[in-house]
Design an enzyme around this catalytic site. Structure first.
Site, mmCIF file in Angstrom:
data_model
loop_
_atom_site.group_PDB
_atom_site.id
_atom_site.type_symbol
_atom_site.label_atom_id
_atom_site.label_comp_id
_atom_site.label_asym_id
_atom_site.label_seq_id
_atom_site.Cartn_x
_atom_site.Cartn_y
_atom_site.Cartn_z
ATOM 1 N N GLU A 94 20.192 11.317 153.069
ATOM 2 C CA GLU A 94 20.579 12.683 153.400
ATOM 3 C C GLU A 94 20.955 13.422 152.115
ATOM 4 O O GLU A 94 21.450 12.823 151.159
ATOM 5 C CB GLU A 94 21.789 12.618 154.339
ATOM 6 C CG GLU A 94 22.418 13.943 154.712
ATOM 7 C CD GLU A 94 23.719 13.768 155.485
ATOM 8 O OE1 GLU A 94 24.054 14.685 156.248
ATOM 9 O OE2 GLU A 94 24.405 12.727 155.323
ATOM 10 N N LYS A 149 19.230 17.364 161.934
ATOM 11 C CA LYS A 149 20.394 16.592 162.377
ATOM 12 C C LYS A 149 21.020 17.216 163.621
ATOM 13 O O LYS A 149 21.373 18.398 163.640
ATOM 14 C CB LYS A 149 21.407 16.536 161.236
ATOM 15 C CG LYS A 149 22.649 15.713 161.525
ATOM 16 C CD LYS A 149 23.561 15.741 160.298
ATOM 17 C CE LYS A 149 24.805 14.901 160.486
ATOM 18 N NZ LYS A 149 25.692 15.004 159.297
ATOM 19 N N CYS A 207 23.172 10.414 159.226
ATOM 20 C CA CYS A 207 24.601 10.241 158.979
ATOM 21 C C CYS A 207 25.430 10.152 160.262
ATOM 22 O O CYS A 207 25.411 9.135 160.935
ATOM 23 C CB CYS A 207 25.089 11.351 158.050
ATOM 24 S SG CYS A 207 26.571 10.896 157.103
#
Length: 264
Positions: free
Chosen positions: A40, A106, A142
């Protein structure tokens, strides 16, 4: 399948980060990898402005990654930032390579541990999978790793491997949580998990970079039964790993958690 995990420490300079991609992707290709995964925020490290460098997935930074993937003949997954709503950006994974072009935004934003990603980032809306040389991959970023449903949704869509790219914030117990979570998500979804995080700046002598998440390292490749196939430390490193996605069917026959799951 041979794949590579590129645990880098990205900087504030997108051009310099492109050179990191070139370096690690070139080494991954030389080692025979079909795919190289970057973390990321590869485009620009957190703790720096994001709106001024955000661009569409057909913008110049992404096109440079796309050209490199084509030049080397390797698939690349790398974190970047794309324009979002209301002046925010989207936290995007670019996936590119010969015959391959997709992206994932995301879904779960990191509004936790005193950090509010939603102030600057616009959430994505749906899971994304892609196929490479007969293997199906799911994508996550994440904080997504704390939400099993995304990983099982990818598995139900055919994924044999889940990729999670991270810039995991440091703190008490955070490295241990990362290790636990990536192994748990492999077991939840009976997939391989390829977990690529930013390296730990303190491992190379840099001090804490403020409150923005940077990285703790500990990238890993985990089997569908939760066993570590490869683990990294804190420093920048390229790990080249062989996995056999065909074992997933056998694991699911022995441990049919996807088939046995009930809706409540």
């Amino acid at each position: 399948m041979r794949l590579a995990v590129a645990q880098i420490i990205s900087t504030a300079d997108p051009a310099a980060n492109l050179e990191l991609i070139r370096d690690y992707a070139t080494r991954a290709k030389a080692a025979g990898a079909e795919l190289v995964v970057f973390p990321e925020a590869t485009m620009r490290a957190f703790g720096n402005p994001l709106r001024d460098i955000a661009e569409p997935v057909d913008g110049p930074w992404a096109e440079a990654v796309r050209a490199l993937a084509g030049e080397l003949g390797i698939a690349i997954v790398a974190g970047m930032f794309t324009p979002g709503k209301d002046g925010r950006v989207r936290n995007t994974l670019l996936v590119t390579g010969p015959g391959l072009d997709t992206s994932y935004d995301k879904v779960h934003l990191f509004d936790a541990f005193g950090f509010a990603e939603s102030k600057t980032v616009d959430p994505g809306e749906k899971p994304v999978t892609f196929e490479l040389n007969g293997t199906v991959f799911g994508l996550a970023t994440c904080y997504d790793v704390r939400f099993p449903a995304l990983f099982t949704a990818n598995a139900r869509a055919g994924a044999q491997v889940n990729i999670v790219c991270a810039s995991w914030g440091a703190g008490e117990g955070k490295a241990e949580q990362w290790d636990l979570l990536v192994r748990a998500r492999a077991l939840d979804s009976t997939t391989f998990v390829v977990a690529c995080g930013q390296g730990d700046p303190q491992a190379i002598g840099d001090g804490p970079a403020g409150t923005a998440p940077t990285g703790v390292g500990h990238s890993a490749v985990i089997s569908p039964l939760g066993t570590a196939v490869a683990t990294l430390g804190g420093k920048p490193e390229l790990a080249v790993v062989d996995i056999d996605p065909s074992v997933v069917d056998g694991v699911r026959a022995q441990l049919p958690v996807l088939a046995n799951a009930r809706e409540f």
